[in-house]
Design a protein around this motif. Sequence first.
Motif, PDB file in Angstrom:
ATOM      1  N   THR A 187      76.490  41.252  58.903  1.00  0.00           N
ATOM      2  CA  THR A 187      75.135  41.556  59.357  1.00  0.00           C
ATOM      3  C   THR A 187      74.928  43.072  59.485  1.00  0.00           C
ATOM      4  N   GLY A 188      75.881  43.748  60.115  1.00  0.00           N
ATOM      5  CA  GLY A 188      75.766  45.195  60.278  1.00  0.00           C
ATOM      6  C   GLY A 188      75.773  45.913  58.943  1.00  0.00           C
ATOM      7  N   ALA A 189      76.640  45.497  58.046  1.00  0.00           N
ATOM      8  CA  ALA A 189      76.725  46.143  56.731  1.00  0.00           C
ATOM      9  C   ALA A 189      75.439  45.949  55.943  1.00  0.00           C
ATOM     10  N   MET A 190      74.876  44.751  55.975  1.00  0.00           N
ATOM     11  CA  MET A 190      73.635  44.494  55.254  1.00  0.00           C
ATOM     12  C   MET A 190      72.458  45.229  55.876  1.00  0.00           C
ATOM     13  N   ALA A 191      72.453  45.354  57.200  1.00  0.00           N
ATOM     14  CA  ALA A 191      71.381  46.094  57.867  1.00  0.00           C
ATOM     15  C   ALA A 191      71.418  47.564  57.462  1.00  0.00           C
ATOM     16  N   VAL A 192      72.601  48.164  57.461  1.00  0.00           N
ATOM     17  CA  VAL A 192      72.747  49.574  57.069  1.00  0.00           C
ATOM     18  C   VAL A 192      72.387  49.753  55.597  1.00  0.00           C
ATOM     19  N   TYR A 193      72.869  48.844  54.747  1.00  0.00           N
ATOM     20  CA  TYR A 193      72.592  48.924  53.307  1.00  0.00           C
ATOM     21  C   TYR A 193      71.090  48.838  53.036  1.00  0.00           C
ATOM     22  N   THR A 194      70.397  47.937  53.718  1.00  0.00           N
ATOM     23  CA  THR A 194      68.955  47.776  53.505  1.00  0.00           C
ATOM     24  C   THR A 194      68.178  48.972  54.025  1.00  0.00           C
ATOM     25  N   ALA A 195      68.551  49.454  55.218  1.00  0.00           N
ATOM     26  CA  ALA A 195      67.814  50.552  55.838  1.00  0.00           C
ATOM     27  C   ALA A 195      68.064  51.894  55.160  1.00  0.00           C
ATOM     28  N   SER A 196      69.145  52.001  54.393  1.00  0.00           N
ATOM     29  CA  SER A 196      69.500  53.293  53.785  1.00  0.00           C
ATOM     30  C   SER A 196      68.676  53.624  52.544  1.00  0.00           C
ATOM     31  N   SER A 197      67.867  52.692  52.083  1.00  0.00           N
ATOM     32  CA  SER A 197      67.047  52.930  50.893  1.00  0.00           C
ATOM     33  C   SER A 197      65.611  52.516  51.172  1.00  0.00           C
ATOM     34  N   ARG A 198      64.681  53.435  50.934  1.00  0.00           N
ATOM     35  CA  ARG A 198      63.266  53.115  51.160  1.00  0.00           C
ATOM     36  C   ARG A 198      62.825  51.926  50.309  1.00  0.00           C
ATOM     37  N   ALA A 199      63.272  51.917  49.062  1.00  0.00           N
ATOM     38  CA  ALA A 199      62.882  50.829  48.159  1.00  0.00           C
ATOM     39  C   ALA A 199      63.387  49.483  48.680  1.00  0.00           C
ATOM     40  N   ARG A 200      64.612  49.472  49.211  1.00  0.00           N
ATOM     41  CA  ARG A 200      65.186  48.211  49.680  1.00  0.00           C
ATOM     42  C   ARG A 200      64.478  47.706  50.927  1.00  0.00           C
TER      43      ARG A 200
END
Length: 236
Positions: A43-56
């Motif tokens: 959950t934490g990894a996916m949250a960081v991955y999603t938030a790190s890109s405006r497009a995502r």
Amino acid sequence: MAWETNGWQTTSPEELNAAQIQESRRAFMSRVYGWMFAGLFITGAMAVYTASSRARWELALSWSIPLLLAELGLVFALSFAAPRLSGPVAGVMFVAYAALTGVTMSVYLLAYTEGSVGQAFLLTGGIFGAMSLYGTFTKKDLSGWSAFLFMGLIGVIVAGVINIFLQNDMMAFVTSCACVVIFSGLTAYDTQKLREVHANHGYSSAATVSIVGALMLYLDFINLFIALIRLLGRRR
């Protein structure tokens, strides 16, 4: 009670059985916590991955309703169909649910400062750990808490839905405070319940019941975190 046999002390059948039960319980809870922490990491990894890109995160925002519906579908399927699921299928569903939760929770990384998120996570870990230990070691039967916790949970869900339309800050504050109390209590209650019922679970495999137990504690942790970040978080 130990028996004396030809000058040697041996363990009675009752003591041996109790030791086996304790060992089985420890092994079961180790699997439960292992799955829970794996879910939190995903959950934490996916949250960081999603938030790190405006497009995502814009894509996640545009698909927020379908994502939430998919989460609800997975959690209900895993909860109610679990007795008939194999361990691998339950594991895949749990991982998928944890990943989807990470995508939807990326909004908290965007809305609140990094310090607030870290503080809320540490505080959640402290409260969760303390209540889980209480559920593990207390001699008090916590089954009497179930009615209060269930009614409280229904109450905060109803209040949360109503406040989507009202957008009342005071109602949001009271609801978040209630969530902290309810999910703290559920952590202790669920921990004790899992320790007591693991041997007579009625599931198709030990792996499945471990994953279902992990889901219970995972949901307690996540909801406690959300309540605390809403109470204590500093917005960007």
